[in-house]
Design a protein around this motif. Structure first.
Motif: not given
Length: 139
Positions: A28-31, A7-12, A128-134
């Motif tokens: 404000i979006a965050f991991s 899955y994808e999640r926020s990375a920052g 839409e702008i939060v960094p993502r990681e798999r």
């Protein structure tokens, strides 16, 4: 029980501000892979924006083998903030992610529909702008 192996999640962290009829909504979006991580971020944001009218939030994450989510209207009318924020996280297909939308009231009442749109839009724009990681799950 989860039925996926990645899955994808926020990375920052990311921030995005929108203004609607003189009210300011700061998304404000965050991991947030754990409740502790979410609680720490919420406390930090609440302290930073201590003079805001509302701090509404939602999170969605994998806990063990379960998919969990929760949101809070934080004093706004029922269903106008937490649920729209959570729907934005779901639409972005992110897990292990938290979003807080800080509202500074501008003096114009938006109504329940207007509030729900404002909170959803603030959450959607920051996601839409939060960094993502798999993340890949292994047994």
């Amino acid at each position: 029980m989860i039925d996926f192996d990645e899955y994808e999640r926020s990375a920052g962290q990311a921030r995005q501000t929108i203004k609607i009829q003189r009210s300011e909504f700061i998304g404000i979006a965050f991991s947030a892979p754990s409740q502790h991580d979410f609680d720490e971020a919420l406390a930090r944001i609440t302290k930073e924006h201590f003079d805001a009218t509302h701090h509404c939030w939602a999170w969605r994450r994998v806990e063990g083998n379960e998919l969990r989510s929760h949101g809070s209207d934080a004093g706004e009318p029922s269903g106008t903030a937490g649920r729209p924020i959570l729907q934005a996280i779901e639409s972005a297909a992110l897990l292990d992610t938290g979003v807080v939308v800080v509202r500074y009231y501008g003096g114009v009442k938006l109504g329940t529909g207007g509030l729900a749109r404002a909170y959803r839009d603030a959450a959607r724009e920051v996601l839409e702008i939060v960094p993502r990681e798999r993340r890949i799950l292994y047994e």
